[in-house]
Design a protein around this motif. Structure first.
Motif, mmCIF file in Angstrom:
data_model
loop_
_atom_site.group_PDB
_atom_site.id
_atom_site.type_symbol
_atom_site.label_atom_id
_atom_site.label_comp_id
_atom_site.label_asym_id
_atom_site.label_seq_id
_atom_site.Cartn_x
_atom_site.Cartn_y
_atom_site.Cartn_z
ATOM 1 N N SER A 8 45.806 33.548 33.568
ATOM 2 C CA SER A 8 46.042 34.504 34.417
ATOM 3 C C SER A 8 44.765 34.997 35.119
ATOM 4 C CB SER A 8 46.788 35.941 33.819
ATOM 5 O OG SER A 8 48.003 35.361 33.338
ATOM 6 N N ILE A 9 44.863 34.704 36.519
ATOM 7 C CA ILE A 9 43.698 35.300 37.418
ATOM 8 C C ILE A 9 44.237 36.140 38.363
ATOM 9 C CG2 ILE A 9 42.322 33.213 36.924
ATOM 10 C CD1 ILE A 9 43.082 32.060 39.574
ATOM 11 N N ARG A 10 43.476 36.871 38.876
ATOM 12 C CA ARG A 10 43.821 37.589 40.384
ATOM 13 C C ARG A 10 42.979 37.244 41.643
ATOM 14 N NH1 ARG A 10 46.266 42.899 41.606
ATOM 15 N NH2 ARG A 10 47.047 42.874 39.557
ATOM 16 N N VAL A 11 43.664 36.899 42.538
ATOM 17 C CA VAL A 11 43.060 36.200 43.705
ATOM 18 C C VAL A 11 43.816 37.229 45.014
ATOM 19 C CG1 VAL A 11 42.680 34.561 45.454
ATOM 20 C CG2 VAL A 11 42.638 34.060 43.094
ATOM 21 N N MET A 12 42.906 37.758 45.644
ATOM 22 C CA MET A 12 43.454 38.783 46.897
ATOM 23 C C MET A 12 44.485 39.869 46.537
ATOM 24 S SD MET A 12 43.733 35.989 50.207
ATOM 25 C CE MET A 12 44.133 37.552 51.257
ATOM 26 N N GLY A 13 44.292 40.120 45.265
ATOM 27 C CA GLY A 13 45.173 41.108 44.753
ATOM 28 C C GLY A 13 46.319 40.806 44.006
ATOM 29 N N ARG A 14 46.608 39.454 44.133
ATOM 30 C CA ARG A 14 47.927 38.831 43.558
ATOM 31 C C ARG A 14 47.683 38.047 42.178
ATOM 32 N NH1 ARG A 14 50.557 34.694 47.310
ATOM 33 N NH2 ARG A 14 51.918 34.866 45.334
ATOM 34 N N ASP A 15 48.570 38.350 41.344
ATOM 35 C CA ASP A 15 47.966 37.809 40.018
ATOM 36 C C ASP A 15 48.885 36.406 39.912
ATOM 37 O OD1 ASP A 15 46.955 39.967 38.617
ATOM 38 O OD2 ASP A 15 49.049 41.110 38.443
ATOM 39 N N ILE A 16 48.038 35.517 39.480
ATOM 40 C CA ILE A 16 48.610 34.005 39.384
ATOM 41 C C ILE A 16 48.106 33.493 37.968
ATOM 42 C CG2 ILE A 16 47.994 31.771 40.330
ATOM 43 C CD1 ILE A 16 46.770 33.215 42.686
ATOM 44 N N PRO A 21 43.207 22.998 30.982
ATOM 45 C CA PRO A 21 42.717 22.932 29.725
ATOM 46 C C PRO A 21 41.768 24.013 29.092
ATOM 47 C CG PRO A 21 42.314 21.044 31.228
ATOM 48 C CD PRO A 21 42.918 22.268 32.107
ATOM 49 N N PRO A 22 41.667 24.100 27.823
ATOM 50 C CA PRO A 22 41.228 25.431 27.476
ATOM 51 C C PRO A 22 39.490 25.408 27.798
ATOM 52 C CG PRO A 22 42.387 24.545 25.591
ATOM 53 C CD PRO A 22 42.704 23.470 26.887
ATOM 54 N N GLU A 23 39.054 24.379 27.853
ATOM 55 C CA GLU A 23 37.487 24.227 28.338
ATOM 56 C C GLU A 23 37.280 24.614 29.712
ATOM 57 O OE1 GLU A 23 39.266 19.815 28.251
ATOM 58 O OE2 GLU A 23 39.315 21.681 27.044
ATOM 59 N N ASP A 24 38.406 24.445 30.598
ATOM 60 C CA ASP A 24 38.355 24.822 31.940
ATOM 61 C C ASP A 24 38.590 26.340 32.177
ATOM 62 O OD1 ASP A 24 37.629 22.184 32.549
ATOM 63 O OD2 ASP A 24 39.843 21.841 33.504
ATOM 64 N N LEU A 27 35.314 28.347 33.449
ATOM 65 C CA LEU A 27 34.861 27.855 34.910
ATOM 66 C C LEU A 27 35.747 28.353 36.015
ATOM 67 C CD1 LEU A 27 33.295 24.337 34.102
ATOM 68 C CD2 LEU A 27 32.244 26.379 34.654
ATOM 69 N N LEU A 28 37.037 28.554 35.666
ATOM 70 C CA LEU A 28 38.300 28.843 36.335
ATOM 71 C C LEU A 28 37.976 30.276 36.792
ATOM 72 C CD1 LEU A 28 41.242 26.635 35.443
ATOM 73 C CD2 LEU A 28 40.075 26.609 37.535
ATOM 74 N N LEU A 29 37.858 31.258 35.578
ATOM 75 C CA LEU A 29 37.470 32.523 35.854
ATOM 76 C C LEU A 29 36.176 32.988 36.779
ATOM 77 C CD1 LEU A 29 38.150 33.790 32.162
ATOM 78 C CD2 LEU A 29 39.632 34.588 34.187
ATOM 79 N N GLU A 30 35.340 32.014 36.571
ATOM 80 C CA GLU A 30 33.976 32.462 37.214
ATOM 81 C C GLU A 30 34.347 31.728 38.796
ATOM 82 O OE1 GLU A 30 29.504 30.532 37.689
ATOM 83 O OE2 GLU A 30 30.694 30.104 36.013
ATOM 84 N N THR A 33 36.062 34.599 40.319
ATOM 85 C CA THR A 33 35.291 35.628 40.827
ATOM 86 C C THR A 33 34.582 35.200 42.163
ATOM 87 O OG1 THR A 33 35.041 36.550 38.573
ATOM 88 C CG2 THR A 33 33.327 36.906 40.169
ATOM 89 N N ILE A 34 34.142 34.045 42.164
ATOM 90 C CA ILE A 34 33.351 33.656 43.390
ATOM 91 C C ILE A 34 34.361 33.678 44.826
ATOM 92 C CG2 ILE A 34 32.315 31.570 44.691
ATOM 93 C CD1 ILE A 34 31.164 30.938 41.504
ATOM 94 N N LEU A 35 35.557 33.281 44.532
ATOM 95 C CA LEU A 35 36.763 33.160 45.700
ATOM 96 C C LEU A 35 36.857 34.674 46.040
ATOM 97 C CD1 LEU A 35 38.382 31.789 47.559
ATOM 98 C CD2 LEU A 35 40.269 31.657 45.488
#
Length: 65
Positions: A8-16, A21-24, A27-30, A33-35
């Motif tokens: 679960s991540i948040r982009v532009m105030g939206r939960d997605i 894969p667990p190993e990603d 990097l996806l969280l990072e 954050t960059i986005l």
């Protein structure tokens, strides 16, 4: 290839929620954050996601040159 997990991540105030894969996960969280930091710098919020994607893609092109 390993099984996928839900992230679960948040982009532009939206939960997605995305499957990855667990190993990603770190990097996806990072990446999210960059986005979000890129989006915060764009005054035109109506097109912020598109403009941020273009800015980040352009940065990748510059790095690969």
């Amino acid at each position: 290839m390993s099984d996928k997990e839900i992230l679960s991540i948040r982009v532009m105030g939206r939960d997605i929620s995305i499957a990855c894969p667990p190993e990603d996960k770190p990097l996806l969280l990072e990446a999210s954050t960059i986005l979000n930091k890129e989006i915060e710098q764009i005054p035109d919020k109506g097109n912020a996601l598109i403009l941020a994607a273009l800015n980040l893609a352009l940065s990748l092109i510059h790095i690969s040159e």
